[in-house]
Write an enzyme that holds these catalytic residues in place. Sequence first.
Site, PDB file in Angstrom:
ATOM      1  N   GLY A 232       3.222  34.969 -31.001  1.00 47.80           N
ATOM      2  CA  GLY A 232       4.009  35.695 -30.011  1.00 47.80           C
ATOM      3  C   GLY A 232       3.289  36.919 -29.490  1.00 47.80           C
ATOM      4  N   PHE A 233       2.791  37.768 -30.402  1.00 42.79           N
ATOM      5  CA  PHE A 233       2.074  39.003 -30.061  1.00 42.79           C
ATOM      6  C   PHE A 233       2.925  39.958 -29.224  1.00 42.79           C
ATOM      7  CE2 PHE A 233      -0.924  35.362 -30.008  1.00 42.79           C
ATOM      8  CZ  PHE A 233      -1.494  35.580 -31.243  1.00 42.79           C
ATOM      9  N   ILE A 622       1.053  46.878 -50.104  1.00 46.26           N
ATOM     10  CA  ILE A 622       0.733  45.562 -49.547  1.00 46.26           C
ATOM     11  C   ILE A 622       1.520  44.520 -50.339  1.00 46.26           C
ATOM     12  CG2 ILE A 622      -1.078  43.888 -49.075  1.00 46.26           C
ATOM     13  CD1 ILE A 622      -1.198  46.445 -47.352  1.00 46.26           C
ATOM     14  N   PRO A 625      -1.387  40.238 -50.287  1.00 45.03           N
ATOM     15  CA  PRO A 625      -2.773  40.431 -49.840  1.00 45.03           C
ATOM     16  C   PRO A 625      -3.302  39.300 -48.969  1.00 45.03           C
ATOM     17  CG  PRO A 625      -2.549  40.951 -52.176  1.00 45.03           C
ATOM     18  CD  PRO A 625      -1.256  40.329 -51.754  1.00 45.03           C
ATOM     19  N   GLY A 695       3.819  49.224 -42.629  1.00 45.34           N
ATOM     20  CA  GLY A 695       3.595  48.356 -41.478  1.00 45.34           C
ATOM     21  C   GLY A 695       2.127  48.081 -41.276  1.00 45.34           C
ATOM     22  N   GLU A 698       0.618  45.783 -36.447  1.00 51.64           N
ATOM     23  CA  GLU A 698       0.176  46.441 -35.213  1.00 51.64           C
ATOM     24  C   GLU A 698      -1.107  47.233 -35.431  1.00 51.64           C
ATOM     25  OE1 GLU A 698       1.804  45.586 -32.655  1.00 51.64           O
ATOM     26  OE2 GLU A 698       3.896  45.293 -33.174  1.00 51.64           O
TER      27      GLU A 698
END
Length: 731
Positions: A232-233, A622, A625, A695, A698
């Site tokens: 999707g991006f 994380i 991984p 996050g 991005e």
Amino acid sequence: MSPQPQAAVGAPLSRVDGRLKVTGQALYAAEHDVEGAVHAVIVDSGIGRGRVTSIDTRAALAHPGVLRVISHRDAPKLPYRDNAGSNNPPGRRLRVFQDDQVLFHGQPVAVVLATTLEAAQHGASLVKVGYAAEPPSTDLNDAKRDEPTNYARGDAEAGLRSAAVRLDLTYHLARNHHNPMEPHATIARWDGDQLTVWDKTQWVVGTQTELAAVFGLPLDSVRVISPFVGGGFGSGLRCWPHVVVAAVAAREAGRPVKLVLSRKQMYFGTGFRPAYEYRLRLGSDRRGRLTAMAHEMDAETSSYEKFTESILAPGQMLYSTPNVTQAYRLVPLDVNTPLYMRGPGHATASFVIESAMDELAHTLGLDPIELRRRNEPAEDESSGLPFSTRRLRECYTVGAREFGWHRRDRRPRTRREGDWLIGLGMAAGVYDTARMAAQARVRLDADGTALVEAAASDMGPGTYTSQTQVAADALGLTMRTVTFRLGDSLFPPTPPHGGSMTMASVGSAVLDGCDQVRRQAIQLAVGDPESPLYGVAAGDVVVRGGRLHVKRDQARGETYRSLLARHNRSHLEALGSFTPPSGPERHSFNAYNATFAEVAVDATLGLVRVRRMLGVYDAGRIISPKLADSQAIGGIVGGIGTALLEHTVTDHRDGRIVNANLADYLVPVNADVPDVKAIYLDGEDRDADPLGVKGLGEVVHVGVAPAIANAVFNATGRRIREPPITAEALL
């Protein structure tokens, strides 16, 4: 309660849905078998501005298999209520088939329904549309600007005048399109006044609210289903006109309708990263300490909606700068509306700021990393808030060591291997840690298995897997005994699947729901005279492998199954929720990176080859991984595209996108992708959310393109301020 053992979180596990995907059993939007569905193909406008004067459907209707052609002449009038619960920008969103106005080239002007896809496609080609055309305005450089959004602190003009070193740089940043593997598609079906759509979307709740608003329906009369998204991006973050077209066509035809955008239609049927003209003036003292930055940004948007993105943030807080001004102007054009694309705003700003910092370092004779260190802020200077965590210095240190940065010669064009000029470059990246309210339903069944449901999406980062990991550890179960379901508006609501907020928001809701269920079970056990855990303090009980036991005495315990069976309970259930703290923020929350690139440039031909890349990330905890590596590789690949390949070409005479296909709009392929390595700093950010994540999806894209551009400069001595960096720009 005692902290749960962490067996799944942090482990490099394979995707729980991987087998479904590689065997073709995962169903994407267009692949659902909806009985009686007919095919729809949109007829696109052939002009860039004006109005429709005639539509001749006779040849199309005479073609075998064609059932109907719908346009503004016979489409129903729709309420199009305002919708605050969507990603619609301010303005008047496109109203399909509601009038004869054409606002951009490719706008839907009709839709053809047929019994087969081939008949619908050919029927669409037979529809003849007449227009009263007007010259469109599609050139960012020749259009009128809106009044700017401004930001200021200190006195930037005075800071620039007093600076020992000043740079005045202008960048032209090309429009980029998302180009996911799966095209956008919708199947719509009406059952009386109930609308069900199978859609490619990154926000089932957003699509649900938009369709309810467009058709004037109660929210519970619309169901949106989207279990798998093939990339999707950002392109699926709002409900596009074709979704409404499919729903209109299905209601008018009285049958389910399947509508799939062609690859060409993806370029004007969905959004894109807008083009920018970005002027940056910066000043520093002789030691490289920034005194002032002045940013002027002009960005394209559509004539009917004002799309903005967070392009201002990096210039306000990434580096310590006492004097900053920013002016962000929208340029309304006769194009469809842009939308968020991976690293929205931040990726665009980073290309300018990080390229300029590299240029300043070269001017001063400083190492680019040392320049950045000298301008590291003590707090977020845009808000005065302390950073929750900020380990960018450590990203520089680790990255420089692992990449071999000491081998870089700061004099451009000095390292050569035969015909190839070799250069090293780096850039910093930042993206804010977004969190929004989310819910998740958790059910522990008597057989010791669990079901977790949330209306989230998975466009590739591995939501199915990461949420299963969180649930498994919180419940004390193995991965194979937990099922996580997503992609249905009947499930508890979640925010958009973008902005790197899914793990923090949905994951925290899943954690809360699972914690509640586990506590219910523990309370049952410690209060039950027949349980081995009777009388034990609840805080001393943990669960592992579906078995409750005393933390320091594993022999003393029992399974979920025996506990629920003895209490005649078919299940335990809870609704988990997460809501970010209300009131003013007490910290500035961001994820960071340092990205390093090595390139080789053919000295004669100007061809650029990226040879290796490294990303070092301060992204909090994380969860997975293996999934994180997938995200990092994908973000770097996208950055290679931005730096070297991707740009949209528009014919300004009629607004047509000339390269609306994957043969002419170039994206990176395997041969373009080098050796890529990702390193994640150990740590967590519990101030941000209960999971401690910041996050990742991005920030891995932000800074990649300028790192490559800076490496190209180091190799060639040529500074390119208009990406993509092409061979002709270097010759």
